[in-house]
Design a protein around this motif. Structure first.
Motif, PDB file in Angstrom:
ATOM      1  N   SER A   1      47.054  41.038  27.666  1.00 24.93           N
ATOM      2  CA  SER A   1      46.698  42.343  28.231  1.00 24.93           C
ATOM      3  C   SER A   1      45.230  42.375  28.625  1.00 24.93           C
ATOM      4  O   SER A   1      44.436  41.521  28.227  1.00 24.93           O
ATOM      5  N   LEU A   2      44.893  43.377  29.393  1.00 28.95           N
ATOM      6  CA  LEU A   2      43.509  43.572  29.816  1.00 28.95           C
ATOM      7  C   LEU A   2      42.586  43.667  28.611  1.00 28.95           C
ATOM      8  O   LEU A   2      41.530  43.030  28.563  1.00 28.95           O
ATOM      9  N   LYS A   3      42.976  44.450  27.621  1.00 30.42           N
ATOM     10  CA  LYS A   3      42.137  44.610  26.426  1.00 30.42           C
ATOM     11  C   LYS A   3      42.016  43.296  25.656  1.00 30.42           C
ATOM     12  O   LYS A   3      40.927  42.956  25.174  1.00 30.42           O
ATOM     13  N   GLU A   4      43.122  42.565  25.534  1.00 26.48           N
ATOM     14  CA  GLU A   4      43.068  41.282  24.826  1.00 26.48           C
ATOM     15  C   GLU A   4      42.148  40.299  25.539  1.00 26.48           C
ATOM     16  O   GLU A   4      41.359  39.594  24.897  1.00 26.48           O
ATOM     17  N   MET A   5      42.233  40.261  26.865  1.00 23.97           N
ATOM     18  CA  MET A   5      41.364  39.369  27.638  1.00 23.97           C
ATOM     19  C   MET A   5      39.900  39.775  27.474  1.00 23.97           C
ATOM     20  O   MET A   5      39.015  38.919  27.298  1.00 23.97           O
ATOM     21  N   ALA A   6      39.638  41.071  27.491  1.00 25.26           N
ATOM     22  CA  ALA A   6      38.261  41.564  27.381  1.00 25.26           C
ATOM     23  C   ALA A   6      37.702  41.356  25.975  1.00 25.26           C
ATOM     24  O   ALA A   6      36.560  40.892  25.809  1.00 25.26           O
TER      25      ALA A   6
ATOM     26  N   ILE B   1      32.503  35.894  32.732  1.00 24.18           N
ATOM     27  CA  ILE B   1      33.674  35.130  33.148  1.00 24.18           C
ATOM     28  C   ILE B   1      34.374  35.898  34.263  1.00 24.18           C
ATOM     29  O   ILE B   1      34.925  36.977  34.031  1.00 24.18           O
ATOM     30  N   LEU B   2      34.376  35.351  35.453  1.00 23.52           N
ATOM     31  CA  LEU B   2      34.986  36.005  36.610  1.00 23.52           C
ATOM     32  C   LEU B   2      36.299  35.315  36.988  1.00 23.52           C
ATOM     33  O   LEU B   2      36.560  34.184  36.594  1.00 23.52           O
ATOM     34  N   HIS B   3      37.104  35.978  37.782  1.00 27.38           N
ATOM     35  CA  HIS B   3      38.411  35.490  38.257  1.00 27.38           C
ATOM     36  C   HIS B   3      39.340  35.191  37.079  1.00 27.38           C
ATOM     37  O   HIS B   3      39.548  34.035  36.696  1.00 27.38           O
ATOM     38  N   ASN B   4      39.895  36.247  36.544  1.00 24.46           N
ATOM     39  CA  ASN B   4      40.832  36.159  35.426  1.00 24.46           C
ATOM     40  C   ASN B   4      42.022  37.083  35.688  1.00 24.46           C
ATOM     41  O   ASN B   4      41.906  38.059  36.415  1.00 24.46           O
ATOM     42  N   HIS B   5      43.149  36.760  35.067  1.00 22.57           N
ATOM     43  CA  HIS B   5      44.381  37.520  35.280  1.00 22.57           C
ATOM     44  C   HIS B   5      44.887  38.090  33.957  1.00 22.57           C
ATOM     45  O   HIS B   5      44.745  37.458  32.910  1.00 22.57           O
ATOM     46  N   SER B   6      45.477  39.255  34.029  1.00 25.80           N
ATOM     47  CA  SER B   6      46.021  39.916  32.849  1.00 25.80           C
ATOM     48  C   SER B   6      47.509  40.179  33.069  1.00 25.80           C
ATOM     49  O   SER B   6      48.077  39.771  34.087  1.00 25.80           O
ATOM     50  N   THR B   7      48.128  40.888  32.137  1.00 25.90           N
ATOM     51  CA  THR B   7      49.543  41.225  32.279  1.00 25.90           C
ATOM     52  C   THR B   7      49.790  42.222  33.410  1.00 25.90           C
ATOM     53  O   THR B   7      50.954  42.493  33.736  1.00 25.90           O
TER      54      THR B   7
ATOM     55  N   ILE C   1      31.314  29.666  38.790  1.00 27.49           N
ATOM     56  CA  ILE C   1      32.230  28.811  38.026  1.00 27.49           C
ATOM     57  C   ILE C   1      33.267  29.720  37.377  1.00 27.49           C
ATOM     58  O   ILE C   1      32.987  30.418  36.401  1.00 27.49           O
ATOM     59  N   ASN C   2      34.469  29.727  37.929  1.00 22.24           N
ATOM     60  CA  ASN C   2      35.509  30.661  37.512  1.00 22.24           C
ATOM     61  C   ASN C   2      36.686  29.921  36.893  1.00 22.24           C
ATOM     62  O   ASN C   2      37.165  28.935  37.467  1.00 22.24           O
ATOM     63  N   PRO C   3      37.206  30.393  35.765  1.00 21.67           N
ATOM     64  CA  PRO C   3      38.305  29.669  35.123  1.00 21.67           C
ATOM     65  C   PRO C   3      39.680  29.935  35.721  1.00 21.67           C
ATOM     66  O   PRO C   3      40.613  29.191  35.463  1.00 21.67           O
ATOM     67  N   ASP C   4      39.825  31.033  36.501  1.00 18.02           N
ATOM     68  CA  ASP C   4      41.159  31.411  36.997  1.00 18.02           C
ATOM     69  C   ASP C   4      42.107  31.520  35.804  1.00 18.02           C
ATOM     70  O   ASP C   4      43.255  31.052  35.854  1.00 18.02           O
ATOM     71  N   ALA C   5      41.599  32.141  34.727  1.00 20.50           N
ATOM     72  CA  ALA C   5      42.329  32.166  33.457  1.00 20.50           C
ATOM     73  C   ALA C   5      43.511  33.126  33.522  1.00 20.50           C
ATOM     74  O   ALA C   5      43.357  34.286  33.895  1.00 20.50           O
ATOM     75  N   HIS C   6      44.689  32.629  33.116  1.00 20.78           N
ATOM     76  CA  HIS C   6      45.886  33.456  33.020  1.00 20.78           C
ATOM     77  C   HIS C   6      46.239  33.751  31.560  1.00 20.78           C
ATOM     78  O   HIS C   6      47.268  34.356  31.276  1.00 20.78           O
ATOM     79  N   GLU C   7      45.388  33.322  30.659  1.00 17.28           N
ATOM     80  CA  GLU C   7      45.507  33.618  29.237  1.00 17.28           C
ATOM     81  C   GLU C   7      44.128  33.423  28.618  1.00 17.28           C
ATOM     82  O   GLU C   7      43.219  32.855  29.238  1.00 17.28           O
ATOM     83  N   LYS C   8      43.958  33.864  27.381  1.00 19.85           N
ATOM     84  CA  LYS C   8      42.631  33.836  26.745  1.00 19.85           C
ATOM     85  C   LYS C   8      42.053  32.425  26.668  1.00 19.85           C
ATOM     86  O   LYS C   8      40.884  32.209  26.973  1.00 19.85           O
TER      87      LYS C   8
ATOM     88  N   LYS D   1      30.884  44.661  29.488  1.00 18.45           N
ATOM     89  CA  LYS D   1      31.553  45.530  30.455  1.00 18.45           C
ATOM     90  C   LYS D   1      32.634  44.744  31.193  1.00 18.45           C
ATOM     91  O   LYS D   1      32.495  43.542  31.437  1.00 18.45           O
ATOM     92  N   ILE D   2      33.715  45.442  31.554  1.00 22.21           N
ATOM     93  CA  ILE D   2      34.735  44.860  32.426  1.00 22.21           C
ATOM     94  C   ILE D   2      34.394  45.240  33.859  1.00 22.21           C
ATOM     95  O   ILE D   2      34.180  46.417  34.160  1.00 22.21           O
ATOM     96  N   LEU D   3      34.335  44.252  34.728  1.00 26.46           N
ATOM     97  CA  LEU D   3      34.089  44.496  36.150  1.00 26.46           C
ATOM     98  C   LEU D   3      35.424  44.553  36.881  1.00 26.46           C
ATOM     99  O   LEU D   3      36.334  43.769  36.608  1.00 26.46           O
ATOM    100  N   LYS D   4      35.534  45.499  37.808  1.00 30.55           N
ATOM    101  CA  LYS D   4      36.789  45.705  38.535  1.00 30.55           C
ATOM    102  C   LYS D   4      36.853  44.759  39.737  1.00 30.55           C
ATOM    103  O   LYS D   4      36.143  44.951  40.726  1.00 30.55           O
ATOM    104  N   GLY D   5      37.700  43.744  39.619  1.00 34.86           N
ATOM    105  CA  GLY D   5      37.877  42.815  40.725  1.00 34.86           C
ATOM    106  C   GLY D   5      39.330  42.703  41.125  1.00 34.86           C
ATOM    107  O   GLY D   5      40.216  43.315  40.517  1.00 34.86           O
TER     108      GLY D   5
END
Length: 559
Positions: A336-341, A323-329, A514-521, A395-399
């Motif tokens: 949070s980053l951990k919650e999203m991951a 899942i690419l293109h996501n936002h965290s706190t 195909i990216n969700p642009d997710a701002h929450e889980k 793995k978390i990718l740094k974007g």
């Protein structure tokens, strides 16, 4: 009622307080609270008033308002504000490009109380004469009203699906043969009519059942014994329930699940009208055509596509590996980053690409260089923990979602850009552009050697904002020349890249992501809408960037 409903009512209160020129301090405090509550993951329904008061920017007074909403569905203050506001002025608050203060000026100085009067005033040049307006704002108001009028009675895909499912569930309780057809079944990004087909030998029984449903209102003038037409209460979109004999059910479902252009090709409609079929597969077989999925039945490219491909080549939810293109706190996300991951891993994906907003997006807490490195350090720490989990790779990718600036450059220096695994380049500001200006910015970003993915390439918001004009062929050609992937932003508000250009991208060997642009889980699930329009456009798993597994995508990004 849920968090979203509570925040929406508080947000309306802010607008109305500003509209009526109430206490500025009160407006600011409530505005801060609304922004904080919009991002909160706390359950506003089940916390005590004391607990609510401890939430960021809330306090005792606003906690009391939340409690009042929970108990009564509104607040006394909001009720009083609404009573002082003409209904048409409420509609004016939804016009893009102007806020409550300008609406108040229009209302008080021109005595305008609805959008039709406002449109006429724009056409007569009266709005431009108001202090603080001018021709530019007048044109913005006019364009916004005309755009809204052109989309009256239409819904985005997810809203159309939701209403269609409500009616389907009711009908299925009573009748064996029920199917959703039309725009919803074809996965059109905009739904103009909600259509269902019911197979039943007593059409009056179907009509009686529908009319017994309290949320539906029949339009008797356009209805007939074999077609119930009307609306959901409070909704403008047309509803159509078509009733046929059980023997004709498959035929009618097929006819209403394809565009007229598709039916006119290959003698399909004539064949269906002459013979009764027991499956849609049999219909295509009778005219020597491989089965075409409902999403693709538009009369465009599908007949050529199906001769060269198998339907199982199309991308599916299960075909996506990350899942690419996501936002965290770190920027404007709710989790949070951990919650999203952790949730991404829980859903079975192999990687999460975090792409928080870049520094230019100050309104979204965009990351400064210092915070970029802070996030990267947390990602390294989390990845170390994930590497010790031996059940499956993750793995978390740094974007980063880097803003495309006015000159086409990205908003970090090269030494920062090279620290990311990948970069989504997107336009967020100064969207009112000529095609020449838009293409200059887009091409500049595409040609930047650090750009990996071009994000939501037209900036459109369906039924709300048309997006800036682009030359699709020139944009896709540039991505092909520079090995840049194009995003299909899966948010049902966007669905951008438009599915109609997927085939051209594939012809040019441009991969799509195909990216969700997710701002929450829960935003991850928007990828279902992205998959739907991707399949509609004929996107194969082979050409889907995030169908690559973790090892494959890391190899690609290292190159």
């Amino acid at each position: 009622m849920n968090n979203e409903d509570i925040v929406a009512l508080l947000e309306l209160s802010v607008k109305l307080l500003e509209l009526h020129d109430e206490n500025e301090f009160k407006i600011k405090n409530l505005g801060f609270a609304v922004r904080a509550l919009d991002k909160t993951t706390e359950d506003l329904l089940n916390k005590s008033v004391a607990q609510l008061a401890t939430l960021p920017s809330v306090g005792k007074s606003i906690a009391g308002k939340i409690d009042e909403i929970r108990q009564t569905g509104t607040t006394q203050e909001l009720t009083e504000l609404l009573a002082r506001t003409p209904e048409g002025v409420l509609d004016m608050l939804n016009i893009k490009g102007i806020g409550p203060k300008k609406v108040r000026t229009i209302w008080q100085e021109l005595n305008i109380t609805d959008t039709r009067e406002l449109l006429l005033a724009c056409e007569n040049g009266e709005v431009a004469k108001l202090k603080g307006f001018g021709d530019k704002i007048q044109n913005t108001i006019k364009e916004s009203i005309l755009y809204a009028q052109s989309n009256t009675g239409k819904l985005r895909m997810e809203k159309g699906e939701e209403l269609a499912q409500v009616l389907f569930d009711e009908l299925e309780k009573h009748f064996e043969q029920v199917s959703i057809v039309g725009d919803v079944r074809r996965k059109n990004e905009i739904v103009e009519t909600i259509q269902l087909v019911v197979g039943h030998d007593k059409p009056w029984e179907v009509q009686k059942l529908i009319n017994s449903l309290p949320t539906l209102q029949q339009d008797e003038k356009v209805s007939s014994p074999f077609a119930w037409r009307g609306h959901f209460e409070g909704k403008a979109i047309d509803i159509e329930v078509l009733i046929c004999s059980p023997a004709q059910f498959v035929n009618q479902v097929f006819i209403y699940s394809a565009s007229p252009k598709h039916l006119a090709s290959q003698n399909i409609l004539k064949t269906v009208q002459k013979q009764v079929f027991d499956s849609e597969e049999a219909i295509y077989s009778s005219v020597n055509i491989p089965y075409i999925i409902p999403e693709m039945r538009e009369g465009n490219f599908e007949f050529d596509w199906v001769q060269k491909h198998q339907n199982d080549e199309l991308i599916t939810w299960d075909g996506l590996k990350g899942i690419l293109h996501n936002h965290s706190t770190y920027s404007d996300g709710k989790h949070s980053l951990k919650e999203m991951a952790d949730y991404c891993r829980e859903l079975g994906f192999e990687y999460l690409g975090i792409a928080d907003h870049s520094k230019t997006a100050s309104y979204a807490k965009g990351l400064s260089e210092e915070r970029v490195y802070e996030q990267h350090a947390e990602i390294d720490k989390l990845n170390q923990a994930y590497s010790l989990m031996t059940d499956r790779p993750f793995k978390i990718l740094k974007g980063i979602e880097s803003d495309i600036l006015g000159d086409g450059s990205l908003d970090y220096p090269d030494d920062v850009l090279k620290s990311f695994d990948y970069i989504v380049a997107s336009i967020h500001q100064n969207l009112k552009m000529t095609e020449e200006k838009a293409m200059s910015r887009i091409i500049g970003a595409i040609e930047n050697p650090y750009t990996t993915i071009l994000g939501h390439p037209t900036g459109r918001l369906l039924l709300s904002r048309a997006g800036y004009p682009v030359d699709y062929k020139k944009m896709i050609d540039a991505c092909a020349a520079n090995n840049v992937i194009i995003e299909i932003n899966a948010s049902p508000y966007r669905l951008d890249l438009d599915w109609r250009w997927i085939q051209y991208a594939l012809e040019k060997d441009v991969k799509l992501s195909i990216n969700p642009d997710a701002h929450e889980k829960d935003g991850y699930f928007d990828m279902h809408y992205g998959v739907a329009v991707a399949r509609k456009g004929g996107l194969t798993k082979e050409m889907t960037f995030n169908a690559l597994n973790l090892q494959e995508i890391e190899t690609y990004l290292k190159k």
